[in-house]
Design an enzyme around this catalytic site. Structure first.
Site, PDB file in Angstrom:
ATOM      1  N   HIS A 140      46.932  43.053  35.519  1.00 18.96           N
ATOM      2  CA  HIS A 140      46.856  41.811  36.299  1.00 18.96           C
ATOM      3  C   HIS A 140      48.040  40.880  36.052  1.00 18.96           C
ATOM      4  O   HIS A 140      47.974  39.701  36.369  1.00 18.96           O
ATOM      5  CB  HIS A 140      45.542  41.085  35.995  1.00 18.96           C
ATOM      6  CG  HIS A 140      44.341  41.813  36.513  1.00 18.96           C
ATOM      7  ND1 HIS A 140      43.052  41.499  36.173  1.00 18.96           N
ATOM      8  CD2 HIS A 140      44.247  42.874  37.353  1.00 18.96           C
ATOM      9  CE1 HIS A 140      42.211  42.322  36.780  1.00 18.96           C
ATOM     10  NE2 HIS A 140      42.905  43.178  37.492  1.00 18.96           N
ATOM     11  N   ASN A 177      30.844  46.431  25.048  1.00 20.90           N
ATOM     12  CA  ASN A 177      30.844  45.115  25.691  1.00 20.90           C
ATOM     13  C   ASN A 177      29.534  44.390  25.421  1.00 20.90           C
ATOM     14  O   ASN A 177      28.476  44.998  25.532  1.00 20.90           O
ATOM     15  CB  ASN A 177      31.031  45.255  27.210  1.00 20.90           C
ATOM     16  CG  ASN A 177      31.264  43.920  27.895  1.00 20.90           C
ATOM     17  OD1 ASN A 177      32.283  43.271  27.659  1.00 20.90           O
ATOM     18  ND2 ASN A 177      30.316  43.488  28.716  1.00 20.90           N
TER      19      ASN A 177
END
Ligand SMILES: [Zn+2]
Length: 281
Positions: free
Chosen positions: A122, A251
């Site tokens: 990104h 996560n």
């Protein structure tokens, strides 16, 4: 970091899958929270409306507000340092276990830690691009220009901590931005934008292809600290699953890739990656 017994125990399931395999790694905001950069998609995070590319290019007032906030937030991200999770991935790369990292973060903490093969999916917070002539300049250089155009601005808001909210993209929420003066491109006068992929914008094709190749060339995919909310990350999990490669997800909280995971660990990345690196290096 001291490896907690619970993290070691949780890592056993992942190690059964990862041992003896070369790993591609995908990381998201969750790996940087222990460095003091909040994860706006984490389980304890407030909802947030991300800025879109269309807002940025279409509205001069919005851009002024954005750059004022970014000018403060940037300084915060620029001061952050890698944590145990980043360092564990360096050890795994040096040991030949990790072949490379695809990161959705723009904070450069993998590079700062010493990881060599990193794809900044990104973009990166330390570069700025001109939307008209395409020239890329350093954020450091732009900071000097913004300081010259807006003397005393950073100092005037820096002490007002309650007013400043630091976000992963170096965005910081400040109300007093109405008189901030953004800098145009010094070569052509065009609009400057952080070299970061915003919502509504696509990751450059060449970068996506390199990331797919990294996944295809590995034996398994390890996801650390991403809820896989956006397709730009989820597609690599789908690719690995389609390739028949095991997928391990670390996560806190559910992810959109959980049904494709061979092993899912609902644990912190710092302690779990440290436990994995201790076992595999
Ligand atoms: Zn330009």
């Amino acid at each position: 970091m001291e490896t907690l017994p619970a993290a070691r125990a949780a890592a056993q399931d992942a190690l059964a899958v990862l041992r003896g395999r070369r790993l591609a790694v995908l990381t998201g905001a969750g790996i940087s929270t222990d460095s003091g950069i909040p994860d706006y998609r984490g389980p304890d995070s407030p909802p947030r409306n991300p800025m879109t590319y269309q807002q940025f290019v279409g509205d001069e007032g919005f851009r002024r507000h954005y750059w004022a906030r970014n000018h403060v937030g940037w300084q915060h991200v620029n001061r952050t340092t890698p944590n145990a999770g980043h360092r564990a991935l360096v050890r795994l790369e040096e040991a030949g276990v990790v072949t490379g990292i695809i990161t959705q973060n723009v904070d450069l903490l993998h590079e700062d830690a010493g990881s060599r093969n990193v794809i900044d999916l990104h973009g990166r917070y330390d570069r700025v691009i001109c939307l008209q002539c395409g020239r890329v300049i350093s954020r450091e250089h732009l900071a000097q220009r913004l300081d010259a155009l807006n003397p005393g601005f950073v100092e005037s808001v820096a002490g007002d901590v309650a007013d400043i909210e630091i976000a992963p993209d170096a965005d910081a929420v400040i109300e007093r931005t109405a008189h901030f003066r953004p800098a145009p491109c010094e070569f052509c006068g065009g609009i400057l934008k952080p070299e970061i992929v915003y919502f509504g914008e696509n990751v450059p094709r060449e970068r996506v292809d390199r990331a797919f190749a990294l996944v295809d060339d590995a034996d398994a995919l390890l996801v650390a600290g991403s809820s896989l909310t956006v397709m730009s990350g989820l597609r690599f999990v789908r690719r690995a699953a389609k390739n028949g490669q095991p997928v391990v997800i670390i996560n806190r909280g559910p992810t959109r890739g959980d049904d494709l995971a061979t092993v899912k660990l609902d644990t912190g990345t710092s302690e779990t990656l440290t436990a994995i690196a201790d076992a595999l290096t």
